[in-house]
Every structure is written in C-alpha cells, then in structure tokens.
Design a protein around this motif. Structure first.
Motif, mmCIF file in Angstrom:
data_model
loop_
_atom_site.group_PDB
_atom_site.id
_atom_site.type_symbol
_atom_site.label_atom_id
_atom_site.label_comp_id
_atom_site.label_asym_id
_atom_site.label_seq_id
_atom_site.Cartn_x
_atom_site.Cartn_y
_atom_site.Cartn_z
ATOM 1 N N ASP A 11 -22.553 -20.622 -14.221
ATOM 2 C CA ASP A 11 -23.919 -21.116 -14.050
ATOM 3 C C ASP A 11 -24.632 -21.256 -15.396
ATOM 4 O O ASP A 11 -25.662 -21.931 -15.484
ATOM 5 C CB ASP A 11 -24.744 -20.157 -13.184
ATOM 6 C CG ASP A 11 -24.275 -20.081 -11.753
ATOM 7 O OD1 ASP A 11 -23.737 -21.094 -11.254
ATOM 8 O OD2 ASP A 11 -24.442 -19.021 -11.125
ATOM 9 N N LEU A 12 -24.096 -20.597 -16.415
ATOM 10 C CA LEU A 12 -24.783 -20.468 -17.691
ATOM 11 C C LEU A 12 -24.236 -21.440 -18.724
ATOM 12 O O LEU A 12 -23.108 -21.908 -18.633
ATOM 13 C CB LEU A 12 -24.632 -19.035 -18.212
ATOM 14 C CG LEU A 12 -24.980 -17.919 -17.229
ATOM 15 C CD1 LEU A 12 -24.742 -16.558 -17.880
ATOM 16 C CD2 LEU A 12 -26.423 -18.041 -16.751
ATOM 17 N N LYS A 136 -31.430 -19.653 -18.289
ATOM 18 C CA LYS A 136 -31.317 -20.191 -16.933
ATOM 19 C C LYS A 136 -32.530 -19.806 -16.093
ATOM 20 O O LYS A 136 -33.106 -20.650 -15.386
ATOM 21 C CB LYS A 136 -30.036 -19.663 -16.283
ATOM 22 C CG LYS A 136 -29.775 -20.178 -14.875
ATOM 23 C CD LYS A 136 -29.400 -21.632 -14.869
ATOM 24 C CE LYS A 136 -28.999 -22.095 -13.479
ATOM 25 N NZ LYS A 136 -28.620 -23.531 -13.450
#
Length: 232
Positions: A11-12, A136
């Motif tokens: 996700d990063l 994020k």
C-alpha cells in the motif's frame, strides 16, 4: 472520532533509490548490500502490523504570545516554528503511525548477533516504512477534508521544530489507549521504535510545503536525510 488504519507494505510508496542513498550508495548498492536490500524488502512484504491512527479536533486555539496551542481540551507547547506553520488551521489531525514490532525485532536480533550490517538495513527500512505510512495516512486525510473545501499542512512531530519530545505524553492522551499498538515510556520514547507521531493542520487558508527542512535547525535527523535522498 479516532480513526484506525492498517496498511500492507504494498500500500505504501517506498523509494529504493532513496534508501540506497541514505545507506551511502548514491549510485546503487554494491554487493552484498544489494542482496541484503532485496531480502529486507521481501521480508517487508510479509509485515502485518503497519498501522496509522489519527483523530481530528475542531476546537483549537493558538495563544497570542508564546508557543502554546490548545486542542482537544489539552495544552501543547509546540514551539514558535510549528505555531507559525499551522496558524491558519481550523482543525488539527493528531496522529500515530508505526512500521510495527516485526521489523524492529528482526533488526535488533541481527544487530546484536550474526549480521549487524543486515540488521542496520532492516533498521533503515523501518524508518522508511513508518514515514511512508505517515505519507499514506496524510493523503487519506487530505482527501477526506477536501470534500469540505479544506487543505492540509505538512505533518509536524514532537522532537522536531522546537516541539519537545515530551509533548508526546499529551498527544497520546488524546487517543484513549487506541494507539495502533504503540506504547510510550515515561521518557516519551515510543515502542515499536519505528513509529512517528505528530499533528497536521487543516483549514481553507493553510499551506503545504513540499520540503520543510529549511524551517528546522536540526541537521542530524533521519527525516532530513530521507527527504534529501528522495530529491537527489
């Protein structure tokens, strides 16, 4: 309301070249460090404890004189630099982000035992992951508040820009124990160690600065090295 988030490594956004530059290799890692970094990034994909937690408060007041900020029923000594940067804020988001205990434990074990060099790479990766989780989370907050026509500032953390690290004691009290698995020692050190905390200003007239190191006099900090590496 306290918002709790969980992230996967994928996700990063992690800049491998910036990691290599922080390690001292601006033209790419030689062996064995290239293979070490491959191993560290592969291990990072298995992490299951990368988290971010934040709470937004709309009852804020900046003292006319000094460095005081009043938010969420608490008093913060944030320093004059941060106070200036958030002066047009109508709300504040307080946050805690962590890369988790898994990568810190792996780093500690290797540094104390069979391979200190590899352990150090895990340590550096943990710092990058914590900051990436903060990035994020910050993007998600920006999207959330944009619906109401608000913008955000950069994030600011205790221990930097004149905000004493002891300010984390007050910050953590806003979360009622919901800190994403991060604990705080009496001396204000966070566990897991690869964690960050701080605040983000929110408002219609606030300013986001792409690079903010010029406002801080702290030269020897990981954040400065990461940002410098990312722009080289």
């Amino acid at each position: 309301m306290i918002k709790e988030l969980e992230f996967c490594f994928r996700d990063l956004v992690i800049d491998r070249k910036a990691m290599e530059a922080v390690l001292g290799f601006s033209d790419g890692c030689p062996e064995p460090f290239h293979s070490y970094l491959d191993e560290v990034l592969l291990f990072s994909e298995t992490l299951s404890d990368i988290r971010a937690t934040y709470v937004i408060t709309d009852k804020i007041e900046l003292a006319e004189n000094g460095d005081l900020l009043y938010a969420g029923g608490h008093e913060f000594h944030v320093g004059s630099l941060i106070k200036k940067e958030i002066r047009n804020s109508e709300r504040l988001a307080f946050f805690i982000c962590t890369a988790g205990e898994q990568i810190s434990s792996r780093s500690k074990m290797l540094m104390a035992g069979e391979d200190p060099a590899l352990g150090y790479l895990y340590d550096v990766a943990g710092s990058f992951i914590a900051e990436a989780a903060g990035d994020k989370m910050q993007q998600m907050i920006a999207q959330q508040v944009s619906v109401a026509g608000f913008k955000i500032t950069n994030r600011y953390s205790p221990g930097y820009c004149q905000w004493p690290v002891a300010g984390q004691q007050v910050l953590f009290s806003l979360f009622n124990g919901k800190t994403g698995g991060v604990s705080l020692s009496p001396s204000s050190l966070m566990t897991p160690v690869k964690s960050i905390s701080g605040l983000i200003g929110i408002g219609q007239q606030v300013t986001y600065r792409d690079y903010q190191c010029e406002i801080c006099k702290m030269k020897d900090c990981t954040f400065r090295k990461v940002r410098a590496a990312s722009t080289s």
